[in-house]
Design a protein around this motif. Sequence first.
Motif, PDB file in Angstrom:
ATOM      1  N   ASP A 229       0.849  -1.185   0.000  1.00 34.97           N
ATOM      2  CA  ASP A 229       0.000   0.000   0.000  1.00 34.97           C
ATOM      3  C   ASP A 229       0.885   1.236   0.000  1.00 34.97           C
ATOM      4  OD1 ASP A 229       0.889   0.347   2.642  1.00 34.97           O
ATOM      5  OD2 ASP A 229      -0.944  -0.448   3.493  1.00 34.97           O
ATOM      6  N   CYS A 230       0.270   2.379  -0.180  1.00 35.57           N
ATOM      7  CA  CYS A 230       1.040   3.622  -0.252  1.00 35.57           C
ATOM      8  C   CYS A 230       1.756   3.928   1.051  1.00 35.57           C
ATOM      9  CB  CYS A 230       0.141   4.776  -0.665  1.00 35.57           C
ATOM     10  SG  CYS A 230       0.082   4.973  -2.452  1.00 35.57           S
TER      11      CYS A 230
ATOM     12  N   LEU B 178       5.623   4.933   1.260  1.00 34.13           N
ATOM     13  CA  LEU B 178       6.093   6.142   1.933  1.00 34.13           C
ATOM     14  C   LEU B 178       7.108   5.809   3.018  1.00 34.13           C
ATOM     15  CD1 LEU B 178       2.692   8.013   2.091  1.00 34.13           C
ATOM     16  CD2 LEU B 178       4.709   8.732   0.791  1.00 34.13           C
ATOM     17  N   PHE B 179       6.898   4.720   3.751  1.00 32.19           N
ATOM     18  CA  PHE B 179       7.878   4.294   4.757  1.00 32.19           C
ATOM     19  C   PHE B 179       9.195   3.902   4.108  1.00 32.19           C
ATOM     20  CE2 PHE B 179       4.351   3.368   7.936  1.00 32.19           C
ATOM     21  CZ  PHE B 179       4.697   4.422   8.750  1.00 32.19           C
ATOM     22  N   THR B 180       9.135   3.290   2.924  1.00 31.63           N
ATOM     23  CA  THR B 180      10.361   2.963   2.208  1.00 31.63           C
ATOM     24  C   THR B 180      11.088   4.243   1.806  1.00 31.63           C
ATOM     25  OG1 THR B 180       9.409   0.888   1.408  1.00 31.63           O
ATOM     26  CG2 THR B 180      11.333   1.714   0.241  1.00 31.63           C
ATOM     27  N   ALA B 181      10.350   5.252   1.362  1.00 36.60           N
ATOM     28  CA  ALA B 181      10.961   6.539   1.016  1.00 36.60           C
ATOM     29  C   ALA B 181      11.621   7.173   2.242  1.00 36.60           C
ATOM     30  CB  ALA B 181       9.920   7.474   0.414  1.00 36.60           C
ATOM     31  N   ILE B 182      10.974   7.073   3.389  1.00 32.84           N
ATOM     32  CA  ILE B 182      11.562   7.590   4.634  1.00 32.84           C
ATOM     33  C   ILE B 182      12.831   6.817   4.967  1.00 32.84           C
ATOM     34  CG2 ILE B 182      11.223   7.764   7.142  1.00 32.84           C
ATOM     35  CD1 ILE B 182       8.215   8.314   6.471  1.00 32.84           C
ATOM     36  N   ALA B 183      12.783   5.488   4.817  1.00 36.88           N
ATOM     37  CA  ALA B 183      13.958   4.660   5.096  1.00 36.88           C
ATOM     38  C   ALA B 183      15.112   5.022   4.164  1.00 36.88           C
ATOM     39  CB  ALA B 183      13.600   3.176   4.962  1.00 36.88           C
TER      40      ALA B 183
ATOM     41  N   THR C  32      11.591  10.899  -3.517  1.00 33.65           N
ATOM     42  CA  THR C  32      10.722  11.028  -2.347  1.00 33.65           C
ATOM     43  C   THR C  32       9.469  11.828  -2.698  1.00 33.65           C
ATOM     44  OG1 THR C  32      12.638  10.905  -0.872  1.00 33.65           O
ATOM     45  CG2 THR C  32      10.614  11.820   0.042  1.00 33.65           C
ATOM     46  N   GLU C  33       9.660  12.918  -3.421  1.00 35.34           N
ATOM     47  CA  GLU C  33       8.527  13.751  -3.837  1.00 35.34           C
ATOM     48  C   GLU C  33       7.619  12.988  -4.801  1.00 35.34           C
ATOM     49  OE1 GLU C  33       6.111  17.102  -3.791  1.00 35.34           O
ATOM     50  OE2 GLU C  33       7.794  16.588  -2.511  1.00 35.34           O
ATOM     51  N   ALA C  34       8.203  12.205  -5.714  1.00 35.54           N
ATOM     52  CA  ALA C  34       7.402  11.429  -6.665  1.00 35.54           C
ATOM     53  C   ALA C  34       6.531  10.406  -5.940  1.00 35.54           C
ATOM     54  CB  ALA C  34       8.308  10.732  -7.683  1.00 35.54           C
ATOM     55  N   VAL C  35       7.091   9.744  -4.942  1.00 39.82           N
ATOM     56  CA  VAL C  35       6.312   8.768  -4.168  1.00 39.82           C
ATOM     57  C   VAL C  35       5.190   9.486  -3.424  1.00 39.82           C
ATOM     58  CG1 VAL C  35       6.383   7.155  -2.217  1.00 39.82           C
ATOM     59  CG2 VAL C  35       8.185   7.095  -3.955  1.00 39.82           C
ATOM     60  N   HIS C  36       5.501  10.596  -2.784  1.00 43.67           N
ATOM     61  CA  HIS C  36       4.485  11.343  -2.045  1.00 43.67           C
ATOM     62  C   HIS C  36       3.358  11.797  -2.965  1.00 43.67           C
ATOM     63  CE1 HIS C  36       2.728  14.979  -0.192  1.00 43.67           C
ATOM     64  NE2 HIS C  36       2.764  14.224   0.881  1.00 43.67           N
ATOM     65  N   CYS C  37       3.719  12.382  -4.099  1.00 43.90           N
ATOM     66  CA  CYS C  37       2.697  12.867  -5.037  1.00 43.90           C
ATOM     67  C   CYS C  37       1.865  11.727  -5.600  1.00 43.90           C
ATOM     68  CB  CYS C  37       3.348  13.652  -6.167  1.00 43.90           C
ATOM     69  SG  CYS C  37       3.984  15.244  -5.651  1.00 43.90           S
TER      70      CYS C  37
ATOM     71  N   SER D  49      -0.559  10.497  -3.112  1.00 38.39           N
ATOM     72  CA  SER D  49      -1.569  11.490  -2.768  1.00 38.39           C
ATOM     73  C   SER D  49      -2.621  11.657  -3.859  1.00 38.39           C
ATOM     74  CB  SER D  49      -0.909  12.853  -2.520  1.00 38.39           C
ATOM     75  OG  SER D  49      -0.040  12.776  -1.427  1.00 38.39           O
ATOM     76  N   THR D  50      -2.232  11.397  -5.114  1.00 41.37           N
ATOM     77  CA  THR D  50      -3.118  11.719  -6.226  1.00 41.37           C
ATOM     78  C   THR D  50      -3.484  10.566  -7.127  1.00 41.37           C
ATOM     79  OG1 THR D  50      -1.261  12.313  -7.651  1.00 41.37           O
ATOM     80  CG2 THR D  50      -2.209  14.069  -6.325  1.00 41.37           C
ATOM     81  N   SER D  51      -2.774   9.442  -7.065  1.00 40.63           N
ATOM     82  CA  SER D  51      -2.987   8.363  -8.018  1.00 40.63           C
ATOM     83  C   SER D  51      -4.018   7.351  -7.555  1.00 40.63           C
ATOM     84  CB  SER D  51      -1.679   7.622  -8.286  1.00 40.63           C
ATOM     85  OG  SER D  51      -0.772   8.468  -8.933  1.00 40.63           O
ATOM     86  N   VAL D  52      -4.536   6.634  -8.517  1.00 41.39           N
ATOM     87  CA  VAL D  52      -5.433   5.529  -8.227  1.00 41.39           C
ATOM     88  C   VAL D  52      -4.579   4.335  -7.827  1.00 41.39           C
ATOM     89  CG1 VAL D  52      -7.157   3.974  -9.186  1.00 41.39           C
ATOM     90  CG2 VAL D  52      -7.115   6.381  -9.867  1.00 41.39           C
ATOM     91  N   GLN D  53      -4.934   3.729  -6.708  1.00 38.18           N
ATOM     92  CA  GLN D  53      -4.158   2.595  -6.227  1.00 38.18           C
ATOM     93  C   GLN D  53      -4.736   1.298  -6.758  1.00 38.18           C
ATOM     94  OE1 GLN D  53      -3.401   2.634  -2.022  1.00 38.18           O
ATOM     95  NE2 GLN D  53      -3.376   4.864  -1.971  1.00 38.18           N
TER      96      GLN D  53
END
Length: 99
Positions: A9-10, A14-19, A83-88, A91-95
């Motif tokens: 899931d997202c 996001l946790f991977t991006a933080i790591a 990191t920004e690409a993952v966040h965006c 936040s905006t994409s269909v999962q």
Amino acid sequence: MTHPALARDCTALLFTAIAMNEAALERDFDELRFLAHAIIADAPHVLFDTRVIHEAASALIRALGPNGERPARDFGLALNALTEAVHCACSTSVQVPDS
């Protein structure tokens, strides 16, 4: 450092991006390389459109260079872009729905 083995899931992406950012701060560039590859592998399980994430992760991997080597001086720009690409995207994409 902990991170999910496979993001489903997202929140996990996001946790991977933080790591990845934590690995960079710790100067653990091999871990950072691993996590960038993990983002590429995991994103299709979570998001329908992963092109921007794939491009950003690929740019980071190029900036980091081969395992055991020091990264390019500006690898932080590529890390920030990913990191920004993952966040965006989260936040905006269909999962992708759970199966």
